[in-house]
Design an enzyme around this catalytic site. Sequence first.
Site, short mmCIF file in Angstrom:
data_model
loop_
_atom_site.label_atom_id
_atom_site.label_comp_id
_atom_site.label_asym_id
_atom_site.label_seq_id
_atom_site.Cartn_x
_atom_site.Cartn_y
_atom_site.Cartn_z
N TYR A 21 0.88 -1.18 0.03
CA TYR A 21 -0.10 0.04 -0.07
C TYR A 21 1.02 1.34 -0.15
O TYR A 21 1.64 1.39 1.07
CB TYR A 21 -0.88 0.01 1.29
CG TYR A 21 -1.85 -1.18 1.36
CD1 TYR A 21 -2.32 -2.03 0.15
CD2 TYR A 21 -2.60 -1.62 2.51
CE1 TYR A 21 -2.97 -3.18 0.33
CE2 TYR A 21 -3.28 -2.55 2.59
CZ TYR A 21 -3.75 -3.42 1.41
OH TYR A 21 -4.46 -4.37 1.63
N HIS B 1 0.06 -12.04 1.23
CA HIS B 1 -1.01 -11.29 0.61
C HIS B 1 -1.69 -12.04 -0.43
O HIS B 1 -2.89 -11.98 -0.55
CB HIS B 1 -0.36 -9.80 0.12
CG HIS B 1 -1.21 -8.71 0.13
ND1 HIS B 1 -0.91 -7.37 0.16
CD2 HIS B 1 -2.70 -8.74 -0.01
CE1 HIS B 1 -1.95 -6.55 0.02
NE2 HIS B 1 -2.98 -7.33 0.04
N SER C 96 -12.77 -5.29 2.47
CA SER C 96 -13.67 -4.44 1.71
C SER C 96 -15.29 -4.89 2.17
O SER C 96 -15.96 -5.31 1.13
CB SER C 96 -13.79 -4.77 0.33
OG SER C 96 -12.19 -4.20 -0.30
N PRO C 97 -15.62 -4.86 3.35
CA PRO C 97 -16.95 -5.36 3.80
C PRO C 97 -17.83 -4.21 3.39
O PRO C 97 -19.02 -4.52 3.32
CB PRO C 97 -16.81 -5.15 5.20
CG PRO C 97 -15.63 -4.42 5.59
CD PRO C 97 -14.61 -4.46 4.48
N LEU C 98 -17.59 -2.98 2.78
CA LEU C 98 -18.74 -2.08 2.24
C LEU C 98 -18.47 -1.98 0.86
O LEU C 98 -18.87 -1.23 0.20
CB LEU C 98 -18.21 -0.71 3.14
CG LEU C 98 -18.36 -0.42 4.43
CD1 LEU C 98 -17.82 0.80 4.85
CD2 LEU C 98 -19.67 -0.54 5.01
N GLY C 99 -18.02 -2.78 0.24
CA GLY C 99 -17.83 -3.00 -1.36
C GLY C 99 -17.20 -1.77 -1.80
O GLY C 99 -17.44 -1.11 -2.64
N ARG C 100 -15.93 -1.45 -0.92
CA ARG C 100 -15.06 -0.55 -1.37
C ARG C 100 -15.92 0.89 -1.33
O ARG C 100 -15.66 1.79 -2.10
CB ARG C 100 -14.54 -0.65 -2.67
CG ARG C 100 -13.70 -1.80 -2.74
CD ARG C 100 -12.72 -2.23 -4.22
NE ARG C 100 -12.11 -3.27 -4.11
CZ ARG C 100 -10.91 -3.62 -3.76
NH1 ARG C 100 -10.03 -2.58 -3.61
NH2 ARG C 100 -10.34 -4.80 -3.76
N GLY C 101 -16.78 0.76 -0.55
CA GLY C 101 -17.61 2.10 -0.12
C GLY C 101 -19.04 2.16 -0.79
O GLY C 101 -19.77 2.69 -0.68
N PHE C 102 -19.08 1.31 -2.01
CA PHE C 102 -20.25 1.31 -2.79
C PHE C 102 -21.54 0.80 -1.77
O PHE C 102 -22.57 1.54 -2.13
CB PHE C 102 -20.13 0.28 -4.11
CG PHE C 102 -21.07 0.58 -5.00
CD1 PHE C 102 -20.81 1.43 -6.04
CD2 PHE C 102 -22.44 -0.22 -5.24
CE1 PHE C 102 -21.61 1.54 -7.19
CE2 PHE C 102 -23.35 0.28 -6.03
CZ PHE C 102 -22.95 1.00 -7.02
N1 LIG Z 1 -6.17 -8.45 1.40
C1 LIG Z 1 -6.44 -7.86 0.19
O1 LIG Z 1 -5.99 -8.06 -0.79
C2 LIG Z 1 -7.06 -6.53 0.44
C3 LIG Z 1 -7.65 -5.94 -0.70
C4 LIG Z 1 -8.33 -4.79 -0.56
C5 LIG Z 1 -8.61 -4.19 1.05
N2 LIG Z 1 -7.77 -4.59 1.80
C6 LIG Z 1 -7.90 -4.23 3.47
O2 LIG Z 1 -9.32 -4.03 3.74
C7 LIG Z 1 -9.39 -2.82 4.04
C8 LIG Z 1 -11.07 -2.46 3.97
O3 LIG Z 1 -11.30 -2.47 2.46
P1 LIG Z 1 -11.46 -1.37 1.36
O4 LIG Z 1 -10.92 -0.19 2.12
O5 LIG Z 1 -10.99 -1.82 0.18
O6 LIG Z 1 -12.90 -1.30 1.27
P2 LIG Z 1 -14.16 -1.04 2.34
O7 LIG Z 1 -14.00 -1.05 3.74
O8 LIG Z 1 -15.47 -1.79 1.84
O9 LIG Z 1 -14.75 0.87 1.69
C9 LIG Z 1 -13.83 1.71 2.07
C10 LIG Z 1 -14.57 2.76 1.42
O10 LIG Z 1 -15.67 2.95 2.11
C11 LIG Z 1 -15.81 4.35 2.32
N3 LIG Z 1 -16.55 4.55 3.92
C12 LIG Z 1 -16.04 3.75 4.99
N4 LIG Z 1 -16.97 3.87 5.74
C13 LIG Z 1 -18.17 4.81 5.49
C14 LIG Z 1 -19.26 5.15 5.76
N5 LIG Z 1 -19.60 5.11 7.06
N6 LIG Z 1 -20.05 5.84 5.10
C15 LIG Z 1 -19.68 5.96 3.59
N7 LIG Z 1 -18.43 5.53 3.11
C16 LIG Z 1 -17.69 4.91 3.87
C17 LIG Z 1 -14.47 4.85 2.55
O11 LIG Z 1 -14.32 6.21 2.31
P3 LIG Z 1 -13.02 7.14 2.82
O12 LIG Z 1 -11.73 6.30 2.48
O13 LIG Z 1 -13.14 8.43 2.12
O14 LIG Z 1 -12.97 7.23 4.14
C18 LIG Z 1 -13.78 4.08 1.33
O15 LIG Z 1 -14.00 4.84 0.09
C19 LIG Z 1 -8.22 -1.94 3.31
O16 LIG Z 1 -8.41 -0.67 4.05
C20 LIG Z 1 -7.40 -2.82 3.50
O17 LIG Z 1 -6.75 -2.69 4.50
C21 LIG Z 1 -7.14 -5.97 1.76
#
Ligand SMILES: NC(=O)c1ccc[n+]([C@@H]2O[C@H](COP(=O)([O-])OP(=O)(O)OC[C@H]3O[C@@H](n4cnc5c(N)ncnc54)[C@H](OP(=O)(O)O)[C@@H]3O)[C@@H](O)[C@H]2O)c1
Length: 334
Positions: free
Chosen positions: A60, A129, A209-215
């Site tokens: 990252y 990873h 990505s439990p929030l579907g990357r924010g979607f």
């Molecule tokens: N092992 C792997 O291959 C892998 C791959 C991807 C991710 N990850 C890890 O998993 C973590 C979480 O996944 P992710 O960041 O990809 O996706 P996510 O948690 O599904 O979603 C993150 C997105 O949601 C937004 N968000 C968070 N909380 C919110 C809320 N309450 N209301 C509205 N929007 C909200 C964030 O906005 P802002 O950023 O603007 O706050 C960001 O754009 C990553 O940070 C990383 O550490 C691991």
Amino acid sequence: MTMTLPQRRLGGNGPYVSAIGLGCMGMSDFYGQRDEAESLATIAHALDRGLNFLDTADMYGPYTNEELVGRAIKGRRHQAFIATKFGIVRDPNNPAARGFNGRPEYVRASVEGSLKRLGVDHIDLYYQHRVDRSVPIEETVGAMADLVRAGKVRWLGLSEASAATLERAHKVHPIAALQSEYSLWTRDVDESGALAMCRKLGVTLVAYSPLGRGFLAGAFKSPADFDADDYRRHSPRFQGENFARNLALVAKVEAMATSRGCTPAQLALAWVLAQGEDIVPIPGTKRRKYLDENIGALTVKLGADELAALDAVFPAGAVAGLRYPEAMMSGVNG
Ligand SMILES: NC(=O)c1ccc[n+]([C@@H]2O[C@H](COP(=O)([O-])OP(=O)(O)OC[C@H]3O[C@@H](n4cnc5c(N)ncnc54)[C@H](OP(=O)(O)O)[C@@H]3O)[C@@H](O)[C@H]2O)c1
């Protein structure tokens, strides 16, 4: 003052961590504009609230996210449970390209870099990873187990490994956690048998990505909402017709959240939390406001009828589009 949050255990006899973690990736990479001050404040706020499970990786940034986490936990190491990862190799000349390296010498070199950037003498949870299909998993995990014996790492994990790989790895050294994408719109671990294998072995699923990357939080209404350099612009689910179809699914989640008196992000996280005590979601955010909202999901307890209703409006397989660009799909379920 540090508060406490509900805890969940990693692995059958592993450590307890906060039942929701914090994904730090987007603070440094992939998700548009960075705000270092707010990111540092978000990590500090997480620790204040008793959210101790911080997720990063050497790729990252690359590297800058571990440095950021290192700065954030300075003087507070004892309050944090740090998870980081090795094994995805990026090409500085081609940011979209990915290589995987699971060779023992690479494992040994990578951990030294992560320890240094994080400014710690040990890593709490060290993940591979992505599985490197050119190296037997026994060799990679054997080298990781040496790191445990050397005191550099406490617990081991794999990310996006298949059920078969997880089972082989677990024979070499207990695996505390499998980190894979898991959410309303990504149920692959249910279908592939990886979650069933976790349960057989006593491995915790860390849901990324439990929030579907924010979607799923309902924050995005158009592909134009993303900065030009945002990774999501290139992700199949966020493009054209797929975006529109997925938005219609999220509209139903939003409606359910409104009638339930919570936010769509909280509902999406509550769904993950309700799939089992052996699952820990790690939503990512760079803002204290979202962090507080996401922690609030811990109080949204969904009954069987609500879970069924949610599954009816967002059934497994309903999502439109692959979860990664085609070329990156070969890295998952490895
Ligand atoms: N092992 C792997 O291959 C892998 C791959 C991807 C991710 N990850 C890890 O998993 C973590 C979480 O996944 P992710 O960041 O990809 O996706 P996510 O948690 O599904 O979603 C993150 C997105 O949601 C937004 N968000 C968070 N909380 C919110 C809320 N309450 N209301 C509205 N929007 C909200 C964030 O906005 P802002 O950023 O603007 O706050 C960001 O754009 C990553 O940070 C990383 O550490 C691991």
